[in-house]
Design an enzyme around this catalytic site. Structure first.
Site, short mmCIF file in Angstrom:
data_model
loop_
_atom_site.label_atom_id
_atom_site.label_comp_id
_atom_site.label_asym_id
_atom_site.label_seq_id
_atom_site.Cartn_x
_atom_site.Cartn_y
_atom_site.Cartn_z
N CYS A 1 27.34 6.41 5.65
CA CYS A 1 27.16 4.98 5.89
C CYS A 1 28.49 4.31 6.25
O CYS A 1 28.51 3.27 6.86
CB CYS A 1 26.60 4.31 4.64
SG CYS A 1 25.22 5.20 3.96
N THR B 1 0.85 -1.20 0.00
CA THR B 1 0.00 0.00 0.00
C THR B 1 0.88 1.24 0.00
O THR B 1 1.84 1.34 0.77
CB THR B 1 -0.93 -0.02 1.24
OG1 THR B 1 -1.68 -1.24 1.19
CG2 THR B 1 -1.87 1.17 1.26
N1 PLP Z 1 23.27 6.36 -3.62
C1 PLP Z 1 23.99 7.41 -3.24
C2 PLP Z 1 24.98 8.01 -4.20
C3 PLP Z 1 23.85 7.93 -1.95
O1 PLP Z 1 24.59 8.97 -1.58
C4 PLP Z 1 22.92 7.32 -1.07
C5 PLP Z 1 22.79 7.80 0.31
O2 PLP Z 1 23.69 8.39 0.88
C6 PLP Z 1 22.18 6.24 -1.54
C7 PLP Z 1 22.38 5.79 -2.82
C8 PLP Z 1 21.19 5.55 -0.66
O3 PLP Z 1 20.00 6.33 -0.55
P1 PLP Z 1 18.98 6.03 0.64
O4 PLP Z 1 19.62 6.56 1.89
O5 PLP Z 1 17.74 6.78 0.28
O6 PLP Z 1 18.76 4.57 0.68
#
Ligand code: PLP
Length: 385
Positions: A325, A237
């Protein structure tokens, strides 16, 4: 203490207009868009408006080429895993060494299941090696996933050229444009790109909503199976409030594009020039001629980036070392390693990423505090005599 937020490639603040637009869908308009009754069904049109707004920002010919997802990572997974699994024969997967984990993760997942994977090199400025790409494209039908703009350095890949090369070789081209959308103008209908990922929380929408552009005719196997939402491409949804928010964020981003390349870029350039001038032993990582307008990645010889970040944080300034990350690990960034950044500076890199919400005072705050921090850390460094 005032917060000076210069970490917009990690995430952005929710625009007040986005919050306002979402509120009715968190209070009164909470129906299920798939319902037959008027109360639920009435929200469907708002999803379609948001689809048009996303399509308009990236210049898609048809809003139906937009599918809503939960995050940029999901969009990348859908493009790469769903794209590869929809092809007649397992394709050769081509990507680069500087992709976000949300691309390299699904590429390695496919490699573990027998797909052939090639990860292309970049040069010392973070630019893609197009000759190697050309050579690898000859090795059979491919699915190529290369980012539009790098999250750590802001370096932009020539997606038009890459797409042409991929198509000439009979392949499918996906680009992770999570960092590019809203920062540089694009008209995807005129580019040889089959799939493109974008994410709401990088463009002043909330976390938890994103989209993927899938060009009409491109085959993708859904990852989330179940109902027929999103024309069978993604069951579940719809997250109506967040989708509405993403649409409004795309509208705002389209309005702010000009400002990104003028006022935001001018602030970034002043910040960068000021740091290079006031901090000896500092250098910019990445191609300064082909970069996002909001990003600078600067290395400081002989000191740890983490120490700089913590001392900036004490003064209310938010920046980052490499990608968010990857923080929490003391490994140097895979992007800077791929660029062969020298050993003395690879550990001391800081990314500043701006948005239209930043002001000249934010730049002044960094230029006042950072030189003192760098001087202090150099005094403490065992590597500087
Ligand atoms: N791709 C890139 C180049 C990013 O910088 C990021 C997040 O930092 C992502 C993908 C992942 O995006 P999301 O945090 O929305 O999963």
């Amino acid at each position: 203490m005032r917060t000076v937020y210069l970490d917009n490639n990690a995430t952005t603040q929710i625009a007040p207009e986005v919050r306002e637009a979402m509120l009715p869908f968190l209070t009164d308009l909470w129906g299920n868009p798939s319902s037959m009754h008027t109360f639920g069904g009435q929200v469907k049109k708002y999803i379609e408006t948001a689809r048009e707004q996303v399509a308009a920002l990236i210049g898609a010919a048809d809003p139906q080429e937009i599918t809503f997802t939960s995050c940029g990572s999901e969009s990348n997974n859908l493009a790469i895993r769903g794209g590869a699994e929809a092809m007649d024969k397992p394709p050769h997967i081509i990507t680069s060494k500087v992709e976000h984990a949300a691309v390299s993760g699904p590429c390695h997942y496919l490699e573990d299941r027998g797909f052939r994977l090639t990860k292309l090199d970049v040069d010392e400025l973070g630019r893609l090696d197009l000759d190697t790409l050309q050579r690898d494209l000859r090795a059979g039908r491919n699915l190529t996933s290369l980012m539009w703009a790098n999250n750590e350095t802001g370096v932009v890949f020539p997606v038009g050229l890459i797409g042409e090369m991929v198509h000439e070789a009979g392949g499918v081209f996906h680009t992770d444009a999570v960092q590019a959308v809203g920062k540089i103008p694009m008209k995807i209908s005129e580019l040889p790109v089959d799939m493109l990922s974008l994410s709401g929380h990088k463009i002043h929408a909330p976390k938890g909503v994103a989209a993927i552009y899938i060009r009409r005719g491109t085959k993708v196997k859904p990852l989330v199976l179940g109902g027929h939402q999103e024309r069978g491409r993604r069951a579940g949804t719809e997250n109506v409030p967040y989708i509405v928010g993403l649409g409004v964020a795309c509208n705002l981003a389209a309005k702010h594009l000009e400002e990104e390349s003028t006022r935001v870029k001018a602030m970034r350039d002043r910040l960068e020039a000021g740091i290079l001038e006031s901090c000896p032993g500092s250098r910019v990582n990445g191609d300064t001629k082909g970069r996002l307008p909001n990003t600078t990645n600067i290395s400081f010889d002989y000191i740890e980036g983490e120490a700089i970040i913590l001392m900036l944080d004490d003064r209310g300034i938010c920046a980052s070392t490499g990608s968010a990350c990857a923080s929490g690990s003391l490994e140097p960034s895979h992007v800077l390693r791929a660029m062969n950044v020298a050993g003395v500076s690879v550990h001391g890199s800081i990314r500043f990423s701006l948005s239209t919400y930043n002001t000249d005072e934010d730049v002044d705050a960094v230029l006042t505090e950072l030189p003192k921090i760098v001087k202090r850390l150099r005094e403490l460094s065992p590597f500087v005599s």
